[in-house]
Design a protein around this motif. Sequence first.
Motif, PDB file in Angstrom:
ATOM      1  N   ILE A   5      -3.019  -0.350  11.936  1.00  0.00           N
ATOM      2  CA  ILE A   5      -2.414  -0.396  10.535  1.00  0.00           C
ATOM      3  C   ILE A   5      -2.004  -1.625  10.170  1.00  0.00           C
ATOM      4  CG2 ILE A   5      -0.687   0.160   8.872  1.00  0.00           C
ATOM      5  CD1 ILE A   5       0.414   2.609   9.973  1.00  0.00           C
ATOM      6  N   PRO A   6      -1.285  -2.517  11.139  1.00  0.00           N
ATOM      7  CA  PRO A   6      -1.102  -4.061  11.088  1.00  0.00           C
ATOM      8  C   PRO A   6      -2.605  -4.483  11.487  1.00  0.00           C
ATOM      9  CG  PRO A   6       0.429  -3.381  12.046  1.00  0.00           C
ATOM     10  CD  PRO A   6      -0.680  -1.953  12.066  1.00  0.00           C
ATOM     11  N   THR A   7      -3.700  -3.863  11.781  1.00  0.00           N
ATOM     12  CA  THR A   7      -5.027  -5.061  12.110  1.00  0.00           C
ATOM     13  C   THR A   7      -5.774  -4.377  10.571  1.00  0.00           C
ATOM     14  OG1 THR A   7      -4.387  -4.911  14.035  1.00  0.00           O
ATOM     15  CG2 THR A   7      -6.984  -5.109  13.479  1.00  0.00           C
ATOM     16  N   ALA A   8      -5.816  -3.041   9.768  1.00  0.00           N
ATOM     17  CA  ALA A   8      -5.642  -3.165   8.377  1.00  0.00           C
ATOM     18  C   ALA A   8      -5.630  -4.022   7.865  1.00  0.00           C
ATOM     19  CB  ALA A   8      -5.878  -1.408   8.321  1.00  0.00           C
ATOM     20  N   ILE A   9      -4.578  -3.978   7.545  1.00  0.00           N
ATOM     21  CA  ILE A   9      -3.682  -4.883   6.650  1.00  0.00           C
ATOM     22  C   ILE A   9      -4.286  -6.579   6.926  1.00  0.00           C
ATOM     23  CG2 ILE A   9      -1.375  -5.710   5.455  1.00  0.00           C
ATOM     24  CD1 ILE A   9      -0.322  -2.901   5.622  1.00  0.00           C
ATOM     25  N   GLY A  10      -4.129  -6.735   8.179  1.00  0.00           N
ATOM     26  CA  GLY A  10      -4.948  -7.786   7.728  1.00  0.00           C
ATOM     27  C   GLY A  10      -6.163  -8.397   8.151  1.00  0.00           C
ATOM     28  N   ILE A  11      -7.556  -7.337   7.903  1.00  0.00           N
ATOM     29  CA  ILE A  11      -8.252  -7.408   7.546  1.00  0.00           C
ATOM     30  C   ILE A  11      -8.953  -7.968   5.517  1.00  0.00           C
ATOM     31  CG2 ILE A  11     -10.753  -6.809   7.526  1.00  0.00           C
ATOM     32  CD1 ILE A  11     -10.065  -5.291  10.219  1.00  0.00           C
ATOM     33  N   ALA A  16      -6.061  -8.350   4.286  1.00  0.00           N
ATOM     34  CA  ALA A  16      -6.041  -9.801   3.346  1.00  0.00           C
ATOM     35  C   ALA A  16      -6.027 -11.059   3.266  1.00  0.00           C
ATOM     36  CB  ALA A  16      -4.322 -10.336   4.043  1.00  0.00           C
ATOM     37  N   ARG A  17      -7.432 -10.692   4.090  1.00  0.00           N
ATOM     38  CA  ARG A  17      -8.562 -11.720   4.139  1.00  0.00           C
ATOM     39  C   ARG A  17      -9.549 -11.425   4.088  1.00  0.00           C
ATOM     40  NH1 ARG A  17      -6.909 -11.118   8.802  1.00  0.00           N
ATOM     41  NH2 ARG A  17      -8.523  -9.991  10.361  1.00  0.00           N
ATOM     42  N   MET A  18      -9.992 -10.441   3.715  1.00  0.00           N
ATOM     43  CA  MET A  18     -11.418  -9.340   2.283  1.00  0.00           C
ATOM     44  C   MET A  18     -11.491  -9.132   1.638  1.00  0.00           C
ATOM     45  SD  MET A  18     -13.161  -9.397   6.567  1.00  0.00           S
ATOM     46  CE  MET A  18     -14.604  -9.754   6.334  1.00  0.00           C
ATOM     47  N   GLY A  19      -9.966  -8.744   1.348  1.00  0.00           N
ATOM     48  CA  GLY A  19      -9.863  -7.977  -0.055  1.00  0.00           C
ATOM     49  C   GLY A  19      -9.469  -9.047  -0.665  1.00  0.00           C
ATOM     50  N   ASP A  20      -8.675  -7.792  -1.790  1.00  0.00           N
ATOM     51  CA  ASP A  20      -8.214  -8.328  -3.518  1.00  0.00           C
ATOM     52  C   ASP A  20      -7.088  -7.367  -3.449  1.00  0.00           C
ATOM     53  OD1 ASP A  20      -7.737 -10.283  -5.788  1.00  0.00           O
ATOM     54  OD2 ASP A  20      -9.027  -9.145  -6.400  1.00  0.00           O
ATOM     55  N   PHE A  21      -5.754  -7.586  -2.687  1.00  0.00           N
ATOM     56  CA  PHE A  21      -4.643  -6.664  -2.987  1.00  0.00           C
ATOM     57  C   PHE A  21      -3.815  -8.071  -3.198  1.00  0.00           C
ATOM     58  CE2 PHE A  21      -7.710  -4.244  -0.699  1.00  0.00           C
ATOM     59  CZ  PHE A  21      -7.718  -3.125  -1.177  1.00  0.00           C
ATOM     60  N   ASP A  22      -3.007  -7.341  -4.123  1.00  0.00           N
ATOM     61  CA  ASP A  22      -1.340  -7.686  -4.222  1.00  0.00           C
ATOM     62  C   ASP A  22      -0.397  -6.995  -3.183  1.00  0.00           C
ATOM     63  OD1 ASP A  22      -2.239  -9.479  -7.000  1.00  0.00           O
ATOM     64  OD2 ASP A  22      -1.996  -6.959  -7.110  1.00  0.00           O
ATOM     65  N   GLY A  23      -0.456  -5.993  -2.341  1.00  0.00           N
ATOM     66  CA  GLY A  23       0.423  -5.376  -1.908  1.00  0.00           C
ATOM     67  C   GLY A  23       0.151  -4.594  -0.873  1.00  0.00           C
ATOM     68  N   TYR A  24       0.969  -3.824  -0.115  1.00  0.00           N
ATOM     69  CA  TYR A  24       0.438  -2.969   1.245  1.00  0.00           C
ATOM     70  C   TYR A  24       1.497  -2.270   1.556  1.00  0.00           C
ATOM     71  CZ  TYR A  24      -2.461  -6.707   1.842  1.00  0.00           C
ATOM     72  OH  TYR A  24      -3.836  -8.060   1.205  1.00  0.00           O
ATOM     73  N   VAL A  25       0.837  -1.052   1.393  1.00  0.00           N
ATOM     74  CA  VAL A  25       1.695   0.446   1.936  1.00  0.00           C
ATOM     75  C   VAL A  25       1.522   0.876   3.213  1.00  0.00           C
ATOM     76  CG1 VAL A  25       2.992   2.686   1.880  1.00  0.00           C
ATOM     77  CG2 VAL A  25       2.370   0.631  -0.230  1.00  0.00           C
ATOM     78  N   ALA A  26       2.157   0.970   4.599  1.00  0.00           N
ATOM     79  CA  ALA A  26       1.882   1.015   5.596  1.00  0.00           C
ATOM     80  C   ALA A  26       2.675   2.793   5.911  1.00  0.00           C
ATOM     81  CB  ALA A  26       2.194   0.074   6.829  1.00  0.00           C
ATOM     82  N   LEU A  27       1.693   3.353   6.100  1.00  0.00           N
ATOM     83  CA  LEU A  27       2.343   4.498   6.469  1.00  0.00           C
ATOM     84  C   LEU A  27       1.721   5.232   7.764  1.00  0.00           C
ATOM     85  CD1 LEU A  27       1.718   6.205   2.641  1.00  0.00           C
ATOM     86  CD2 LEU A  27       3.669   5.207   4.001  1.00  0.00           C
ATOM     87  N   GLY A  28       2.378   5.790   8.341  1.00  0.00           N
ATOM     88  CA  GLY A  28       2.149   6.766  10.171  1.00  0.00           C
ATOM     89  C   GLY A  28       3.398   7.242  10.105  1.00  0.00           C
ATOM     90  N   CYS A  29       2.867   7.864  11.380  1.00  0.00           N
ATOM     91  CA  CYS A  29       4.165   8.503  11.960  1.00  0.00           C
ATOM     92  C   CYS A  29       4.029   8.111  13.466  1.00  0.00           C
ATOM     93  CB  CYS A  29       4.311   9.860  11.651  1.00  0.00           C
ATOM     94  SG  CYS A  29       5.473  10.652  12.221  1.00  0.00           S
ATOM     95  N   VAL A  30       4.915   7.875  14.500  1.00  0.00           N
ATOM     96  CA  VAL A  30       5.505   7.768  15.889  1.00  0.00           C
ATOM     97  C   VAL A  30       6.133   8.861  16.298  1.00  0.00           C
ATOM     98  CG1 VAL A  30       5.738   6.520  17.940  1.00  0.00           C
ATOM     99  CG2 VAL A  30       4.633   5.753  16.017  1.00  0.00           C
ATOM    100  N   ILE A  31       5.763  10.015  16.992  1.00  0.00           N
ATOM    101  CA  ILE A  31       6.713  10.777  17.601  1.00  0.00           C
ATOM    102  C   ILE A  31       7.103  11.020  18.634  1.00  0.00           C
ATOM    103  CG2 ILE A  31       7.594  13.585  17.821  1.00  0.00           C
ATOM    104  CD1 ILE A  31       6.158  14.469  15.576  1.00  0.00           C
ATOM    105  N   LEU A  88       3.298  -5.570  11.399  1.00  0.00           N
ATOM    106  CA  LEU A  88       3.768  -5.852  10.446  1.00  0.00           C
ATOM    107  C   LEU A  88       4.847  -6.973   9.745  1.00  0.00           C
ATOM    108  CD1 LEU A  88       3.970  -1.746   9.263  1.00  0.00           C
ATOM    109  CD2 LEU A  88       2.541  -3.653   9.133  1.00  0.00           C
ATOM    110  N   GLN A  89       6.105  -7.173  10.592  1.00  0.00           N
ATOM    111  CA  GLN A  89       6.999  -7.850  10.215  1.00  0.00           C
ATOM    112  C   GLN A  89       6.218  -9.516  10.045  1.00  0.00           C
ATOM    113  OE1 GLN A  89      10.201  -7.771   9.438  1.00  0.00           O
ATOM    114  NE2 GLN A  89      10.563  -9.593   8.467  1.00  0.00           N
TER     115      GLN A  89
END
Length: 175
Positions: free
Chosen positions: A61-67, A69-84, A102-103
């Motif tokens: 998830i953080p890697t996709a957000i980083g990519i 941020a560098r290559m897209g045109d977004f104002d914000g990001y929502v990270a959704l997942g689950c670790v059990i 993410l931090q």
Amino acid sequence: MAGPTHHILPLPDFDKPVKILIVASPYYKDISDHQIAGALAEIAKAGATHEIVHVPGALEIPTAIGIAARMGDFDGYVALGCVIRGETTHYDTVCNDSSRALQLLGLQGLCIGNGILTVENHAQAAVRADPAQMNKGGGAAAAALHLVALARKWGKAEKGVGFTRDILMAGDTIR
């Protein structure tokens, strides 16, 4: 005796369009579907637009957000997942590393709502993901929207850290 109360900030108003990227890991698809539903409802309430991408797990998830941020045109990001939690320490690694990444992206100025659930069992995840219950997907979207509003309030002035590259033209002098 009643439990603690939580104050939920009203969603911000925007005078210009807002585009949010939802990055979700459908590793636990039922949980992911609920998280996305909650996030989409909050984004719609704010009048924002969105795109959704899926990645294999929480660590991606953080890697996709980083990519994005560098290559897209977004104002914000929502990270959704689950670790059990499982039987090994892999749980701790995934929880800590995804949260830390993410931090760090947030500290670089990205407006990220962290909705990666870290729970002991599937039942806890189901309650937290369900839009009719704890709605953590909606909460993550609201957090991203609030950070976008702050970023816009304070402007988008580029503040570089470190060295800048200046090009000298013929006839320029160094001062």
